[in-house]
Write a protein that holds these residues in place. Structure first.
Motif, PDB file in Angstrom:
ATOM      1  N   ALA A 150       5.045   9.004  -4.943  1.00 49.41           N
ATOM      2  CA  ALA A 150       5.032   7.539  -5.003  1.00 49.41           C
ATOM      3  C   ALA A 150       4.557   7.035  -6.366  1.00 49.41           C
ATOM      4  CB  ALA A 150       4.130   6.992  -3.904  1.00 49.41           C
ATOM      5  N   GLN A 151       5.252   6.032  -6.874  1.00 47.42           N
ATOM      6  CA  GLN A 151       4.944   5.430  -8.170  1.00 47.42           C
ATOM      7  C   GLN A 151       4.590   3.957  -7.956  1.00 47.42           C
ATOM      8  OE1 GLN A 151       4.927   7.273 -11.069  1.00 47.42           O
ATOM      9  NE2 GLN A 151       5.142   8.879  -9.524  1.00 47.42           N
ATOM     10  N   PRO A 152       3.823   3.369  -8.883  1.00 42.50           N
ATOM     11  CA  PRO A 152       3.505   1.945  -8.726  1.00 42.50           C
ATOM     12  C   PRO A 152       4.759   1.086  -8.529  1.00 42.50           C
ATOM     13  CG  PRO A 152       2.148   2.884 -10.454  1.00 42.50           C
ATOM     14  CD  PRO A 152       3.113   3.962 -10.036  1.00 42.50           C
ATOM     15  N   ARG A 153       5.877   1.444  -9.178  1.00 41.37           N
ATOM     16  CA  ARG A 153       7.102   0.639  -9.050  1.00 41.37           C
ATOM     17  C   ARG A 153       7.712   0.719  -7.639  1.00 41.37           C
ATOM     18  NH1 ARG A 153      11.206   4.860  -9.867  1.00 41.37           N
ATOM     19  NH2 ARG A 153      10.127   6.519 -10.995  1.00 41.37           N
ATOM     20  N   ASP A 154       7.269   1.660  -6.809  1.00 39.46           N
ATOM     21  CA  ASP A 154       7.794   1.763  -5.440  1.00 39.46           C
ATOM     22  C   ASP A 154       7.161   0.735  -4.512  1.00 39.46           C
ATOM     23  OD1 ASP A 154       9.429   3.968  -6.037  1.00 39.46           O
ATOM     24  OD2 ASP A 154       7.744   5.358  -5.746  1.00 39.46           O
ATOM     25  N   LEU A 174       4.842  -1.428   1.321  1.00 41.64           N
ATOM     26  CA  LEU A 174       4.263  -0.220   0.738  1.00 41.64           C
ATOM     27  C   LEU A 174       3.347  -0.612  -0.419  1.00 41.64           C
ATOM     28  CD1 LEU A 174       4.092   2.874   0.494  1.00 41.64           C
ATOM     29  CD2 LEU A 174       6.082   2.783  -1.013  1.00 41.64           C
ATOM     30  N   ASN A 175       2.107  -0.140  -0.320  1.00 45.73           N
ATOM     31  CA  ASN A 175       1.076  -0.386  -1.326  1.00 45.73           C
ATOM     32  C   ASN A 175       0.849   0.913  -2.072  1.00 45.73           C
ATOM     33  OD1 ASN A 175      -0.437  -2.601  -1.937  1.00 45.73           O
ATOM     34  ND2 ASN A 175      -1.657  -2.501  -0.055  1.00 45.73           N
ATOM     35  N   VAL A 176       0.958   0.916  -3.387  1.00 46.81           N
ATOM     36  CA  VAL A 176       0.723   2.161  -4.136  1.00 46.81           C
ATOM     37  C   VAL A 176      -0.527   1.969  -4.998  1.00 46.81           C
ATOM     38  CG1 VAL A 176       1.713   3.861  -5.708  1.00 46.81           C
ATOM     39  CG2 VAL A 176       3.198   2.596  -4.158  1.00 46.81           C
ATOM     40  N   ILE A 177      -1.552   2.757  -4.743  1.00 46.22           N
ATOM     41  CA  ILE A 177      -2.798   2.606  -5.498  1.00 46.22           C
ATOM     42  C   ILE A 177      -3.011   3.801  -6.417  1.00 46.22           C
ATOM     43  CG2 ILE A 177      -3.992   1.106  -3.873  1.00 46.22           C
ATOM     44  CD1 ILE A 177      -5.443   3.606  -2.827  1.00 46.22           C
ATOM     45  N   GLU A 178      -3.714   3.538  -7.524  1.00 51.58           N
ATOM     46  CA  GLU A 178      -3.974   4.617  -8.465  1.00 51.58           C
ATOM     47  C   GLU A 178      -5.407   5.106  -8.298  1.00 51.58           C
ATOM     48  OE1 GLU A 178      -3.243   5.816 -13.101  1.00 51.58           O
ATOM     49  OE2 GLU A 178      -3.554   3.722 -12.608  1.00 51.58           O
ATOM     50  N   ALA A 179      -5.552   6.365  -7.944  1.00 50.74           N
ATOM     51  CA  ALA A 179      -6.888   6.941  -7.811  1.00 50.74           C
ATOM     52  C   ALA A 179      -7.414   7.219  -9.208  1.00 50.74           C
ATOM     53  CB  ALA A 179      -6.812   8.228  -7.014  1.00 50.74           C
ATOM     54  N   LYS A 180      -8.729   7.083  -9.379  1.00 51.29           N
ATOM     55  CA  LYS A 180      -9.293   7.385 -10.700  1.00 51.29           C
ATOM     56  C   LYS A 180     -10.623   8.125 -10.583  1.00 51.29           C
ATOM     57  CE  LYS A 180     -11.021   2.653 -11.284  1.00 51.29           C
ATOM     58  NZ  LYS A 180     -10.349   2.031 -10.130  1.00 51.29           N
ATOM     59  N   ALA A 181     -10.848   8.983 -11.573  1.00 53.12           N
ATOM     60  CA  ALA A 181     -12.083   9.757 -11.599  1.00 53.12           C
ATOM     61  C   ALA A 181     -13.152   8.971 -12.334  1.00 53.12           C
ATOM     62  CB  ALA A 181     -11.830  11.084 -12.299  1.00 53.12           C
TER      63      ALA A 181
END
Ligand SMILES: *[C@@H]1O[C@H](CO)[C@@H](O)[C@H](O)[C@H]1NC(C)=O
Ligand SMILES: *[C@@H]1O[C@H](CO)[C@@H](O)[C@H](O)[C@H]1NC(C)=O
Length: 305
Positions: A150-154, A174-181
């Motif tokens: 899954a990409q943010p554009r999806d 559909l919600n696409v979230i970016e996990a971060k360290a």
């Protein structure tokens, strides 16, 4: 003097006034709506021969709306409408669509609402994007759309549509979230030669724990390092890097890179002799020096005037 009778009189007057107001309001508005009386049936062309009354839409209150034509299908959705599915960047999103009693001539399709992109029809994928795939489960009558990597554009609304007349579908956002360290503490770390260091990296905004967390010292991956002084332990979205008996060579940039997440870095400075407090004093002296420079230039400017 006794005030009580006066207050009672005033109260009575007030109550009486309210009561009058109420009755007036009641008189204005009938509490129930009554259908306008039917006209003489002989004047009305809409009265059919059987003598039953067909209401004239213009005589009814409000807008008259044509009832929609009945949908020619027995199929029905069991999946809730307008639901939200959240997935992390790089993971697979499963959008479910359970629809029962689909007839032979009917098909179930997936459509991306944003651009009306037809993704799948029945079990076939129409989209050129190979990350989209539908699986049909006969048991649960479920046409699940899988969106891999899954990409943010999806992100957006997807419709699982049944080809009835007119078509009907259920919507999933559909919600696409970016996990971060994130590495706990300061981004610049000062330690004495010979001491030990522990870096704790926590993953934020993740839907699934990462399959791996790699630690890098500059460009060099240290998870499986032959250097026995370095140990990495990970689990449940947290990873720890421990370095014992640090040497000057351990100085540099350390990066925590979990799978499918934005990495985080800190800079490690290994110092000998001077204490971290001495280092801070050094930078304080530098600030004082700058302030004095500014003062001198101000003085010079004043003298020049
Ligand atoms: C689902 O909701 C949309 C509006 O958000 C509506 O147009 C559609 O008819 C609904 N589908 C079903 C099966 O009720
Ligand atoms: C550390 O290294 C990473 C990856 O090489 C880089 O993205 C980051 O900017 C570096 N950070 C510092 C403080 O040098």
């Amino acid at each position: 003097m006794n005030m009580k009778p006066l207050i009672v009189v005033l109260l009575d007057a007030l109550l009486a006034a309210t009561a009058v107001g109420d009755t007036a309001a009641k008189a204005d508005k009938p509490s129930t709506w009554t259908r306008p009386a039917a006209k003489n049936p002989h004047d009305n062309p809409k009265l059919n021969t059987a003598g039953t009354w067909t209401p004239d839409p213009s005589q009814l209150l409000g807008e008259y709306e044509e009832p929609p034509p009945p949908r020619d299908t027995n199929a029905y959705f069991m999946t809730d409408n307008n639901t939200v599915v959240t997935v992390q960047v790089g993971m697979t999103a499963d959008l479910r669509c359970q629809v029962f009693d689909v007839a032979e001539h009917e098909t179930v399709s997936w459509i991306r609402r944003r651009d009306h992109h037809l993704i799948t029809v029945g079990a076939a994928t129409y989209s050129n994007d190979e990350r989209f795939q539908v699986t049909y489960s006969e048991n649960s009558q479920d046409w699940t759309l899988h969106v891999r990597y899954a990409q943010p554009r999806d992100a957006g609304v997807y419709e699982c549509q049944l080809s009835a007349h007119p078509p009907i579908g259920v919507y999933t956002t559909l919600n696409v979230i970016e996990a971060k360290a994130e590495i706990e503490g300061e981004s610049e770390i000062y330690v004495q030669t010979g001491s030990s260091v522990q870096l704790t990296c926590k993953l934020k905004d993740f839907t699934e724990p990462p399959t791996y967390v790699f630690w890098f010292h500059a460009e060099h991956m240290v998870n499986y390092d032959s250097n026995k002084r370095i140990a990495v332990s990970s689990g449940d979205g947290v990873s720890e890097l421990r370095i014992s008996k640090v040497t000057k060579q351990d100085s540099g940039n350390y990066t925590c890179q979990p799978a499918n997440a934005r990495p985080a870095s800190v800079s490690l400075h290994v110092i000998t002799g001077e204490t971290p407090a001495a280092m801070q004093r050094a930078s304080a002296t530098e600030i004082q020096y700058r302030v004095s420079l500014a003062l001198i230039s101000t003085l010079v400017a004043l003298i020049a005037l």
